[in-house]
Design an enzyme around this catalytic site. Structure first.
Site, PDB file in Angstrom:
ATOM      1  N   MET A  11       0.802  -1.166   0.047  1.00  0.00           N
ATOM      2  CA  MET A  11      -0.143  -0.090   0.082  1.00  0.00           C
ATOM      3  C   MET A  11       0.989   1.324   0.129  1.00  0.00           C
ATOM      4  O   MET A  11       0.683   2.205  -0.645  1.00  0.00           O
ATOM      5  CB  MET A  11      -1.224   0.040   1.242  1.00  0.00           C
ATOM      6  CG  MET A  11      -2.302  -1.050   1.259  1.00  0.00           C
ATOM      7  SD  MET A  11      -3.436  -0.884   2.421  1.00  0.00           S
ATOM      8  CE  MET A  11      -3.954   0.898   1.783  1.00  0.00           C
ATOM      9  N   SER A 114      -8.445   2.590   3.228  1.00  0.00           N
ATOM     10  CA  SER A 114      -9.263   1.577   2.602  1.00  0.00           C
ATOM     11  C   SER A 114      -8.892   1.569   1.228  1.00  0.00           C
ATOM     12  O   SER A 114      -9.039   2.614   0.683  1.00  0.00           O
ATOM     13  CB  SER A 114     -10.655   1.371   3.205  1.00  0.00           C
ATOM     14  OG  SER A 114     -11.243   0.170   2.334  1.00  0.00           O
ATOM     15  N   GLY A 116      -6.657  -1.014  -0.216  1.00  0.00           N
ATOM     16  CA  GLY A 116      -5.820  -2.228  -0.770  1.00  0.00           C
ATOM     17  C   GLY A 116      -4.832  -1.953  -1.962  1.00  0.00           C
ATOM     18  O   GLY A 116      -4.520  -0.491  -2.188  1.00  0.00           O
ATOM     19  N   LYS A 166     -12.320   2.975  10.931  1.00  0.00           N
ATOM     20  CA  LYS A 166     -12.102   1.916   9.876  1.00  0.00           C
ATOM     21  C   LYS A 166     -11.903   0.603  10.568  1.00  0.00           C
ATOM     22  O   LYS A 166     -12.210  -0.499   9.980  1.00  0.00           O
ATOM     23  CB  LYS A 166     -10.230   2.324   9.457  1.00  0.00           C
ATOM     24  CG  LYS A 166      -9.743   1.218   8.747  1.00  0.00           C
ATOM     25  CD  LYS A 166     -10.303   0.837   7.529  1.00  0.00           C
ATOM     26  CE  LYS A 166      -9.328   0.195   6.183  1.00  0.00           C
ATOM     27  NZ  LYS A 166      -8.655  -0.804   6.921  1.00  0.00           N
ATOM     28  N   HIS A 169     -15.434  -0.387   9.814  1.00  0.00           N
ATOM     29  CA  HIS A 169     -15.460  -0.557   8.511  1.00  0.00           C
ATOM     30  C   HIS A 169     -14.822  -2.009   8.253  1.00  0.00           C
ATOM     31  O   HIS A 169     -15.820  -2.942   7.535  1.00  0.00           O
ATOM     32  CB  HIS A 169     -14.642   0.207   7.665  1.00  0.00           C
ATOM     33  CG  HIS A 169     -14.432  -0.021   6.326  1.00  0.00           C
ATOM     34  ND1 HIS A 169     -13.147  -1.054   5.987  1.00  0.00           N
ATOM     35  CD2 HIS A 169     -15.018   0.408   5.024  1.00  0.00           C
ATOM     36  CE1 HIS A 169     -13.098  -1.003   4.320  1.00  0.00           C
ATOM     37  NE2 HIS A 169     -14.152  -0.406   4.034  1.00  0.00           N
ATOM     38  N   GLU A 173     -17.012  -5.558   6.904  1.00  0.00           N
ATOM     39  CA  GLU A 173     -16.439  -6.109   5.777  1.00  0.00           C
ATOM     40  C   GLU A 173     -16.235  -7.602   6.211  1.00  0.00           C
ATOM     41  O   GLU A 173     -16.588  -8.563   5.231  1.00  0.00           O
ATOM     42  CB  GLU A 173     -15.002  -5.703   5.472  1.00  0.00           C
ATOM     43  CG  GLU A 173     -14.310  -6.527   4.383  1.00  0.00           C
ATOM     44  CD  GLU A 173     -12.688  -5.900   4.334  1.00  0.00           C
ATOM     45  OE1 GLU A 173     -11.820  -6.704   4.467  1.00  0.00           O
ATOM     46  OE2 GLU A 173     -12.595  -4.818   4.068  1.00  0.00           O
TER      47      GLU A 173
END
Length: 304
Positions: A11, A114, A116, A166, A169, A173
């Protein structure tokens, strides 16, 4: 804007490229000198201009690597500078880092990221926590990394709010992935559906369950029909656990997220001790048949 970036892995390396493509000057440091622009953190800080607040963005694994990097930067940066933690740190760590740096007059922003490995092309969703003043110093980088000028970025609240957002989140997910996975298994096990991959593909447009995760599952199934080349073993990065712990602290029932987390634990067991105990109890109270440990699961158990 000049910005320092620590950690140039999957990343971090893509983020450096996206920042540069947007016209920002990035000085990157990584322990792998083949990836690094400079030889050390000291060199990174020296190369940032002195006539503006120095901003250093950290993209290293949470826990000890992040703690060590913050400790080092606390000695290298000065009043008015800002450290951004864009890794997957726990939000409680953010509070400790912010307090540590504030003693030196250094600002701190936590940022959940976020996107990836696709973020270079598509942009990153960014959730920031910190003071408005510190967030403003980093805003040009946020604008370069986000998917577009009007979307993909939120100043979520005080220090810790970015990583807390996050974390939730990622908990969501977990649950979404588990639902798709259970649907896949049911379709595969039934004898009525011939084209499982095509069924999932048909859901990608026009249905209420369409999502990027669904797109990625279809791609995986197209690359490896039946997923025969991959083990059913799933790790958790920590954020699913932290989401469940936060839910307990706030008395919020997160049934689906918790079940998805526990399903990952189950995936790592060659043999479930809990289910062995269930089988043993069924045999004791009802005389129900059990399978010997050496029996193949495809062979019907003895009934005597």
């Amino acid at each position: 804007m000049h910005i320092g970036l620590v950690g140039l892995g999957k990343m971090g390396g893509n983020m450096r490229t996206r920042l540069r493509n947007a016209g920002l000057t990035v000085v990157g440091y990584d322990r792998d000198q083949e990836l690094s622009d400079v030889a050390s953190l000291e060199d990174l800080v020296r190369q940032l201009p002195d006539d503006a607040p120095k901003v250093v963005w950290i993209m290293v694994p949470h826990g000890d690597p992040t703690h060590a990097t913050v400790d080092a930067l606390a000695d290298l940066l000065g009043e008015g500078d800002v450290v951004v933690d864009g890794g997957n740190s726990r939000w409680t760590d953010d509070e400790l880092h912010a307090e540590q740096l504030s003693e030196r007059g250094i600002g701190y922003v936590d940022c959940g990221v976020s996107g990836g490995v696709w973020g270079l092309e598509n942009g990153y969703a960014l959730m920031a926590g910190g003071s408005a003043e510190d967030v403003a110093k980093v805003q040009p980088a946020f604008d370069a990394l986000r998917p577009g000028p009007e979307e993909g970025f939120v100043h979520a609240g005080r220090v810790g709010a970015g990583h807390f957002s996050k974390m939730v989140h990622n908990g969501i997910e977990y649950a979404m992935m588990q639902a798709y996975a259970e649907g896949f298994e049911l379709l595969e096990k039934s004898d009525i559906v011939d084209n499982v991959t095509e069924v999932f593909d048909s859901w990608r447009v026009g249905t209420v369950v369409r999502s990027w995760l669904l797109d990625l599952l279809v791609k995986a199934l197209q690359d490896d029909p039946g997923l025969s080349q991959i083990r059913g073993y799933a790790e958790d990065s920590g954020e699913g656990r932290w989401t469940v712990e936060a839910a307990i602290d706030n008395a919020v029932p997160v049934h689906t997220i918790a079940a998805a987390l526990f399903a990952r634990f189950t995936s790592r067991q060659d043999e479930s001790p809990a289910m062995q105990a269930v089988a043993a109890m069924r045999q004791q109270f009802g005389g129900h048949a059990v399978r010997a440990t050496q029996e193949s699961p495809d062979v019907p158990p003895a009934t005597d």
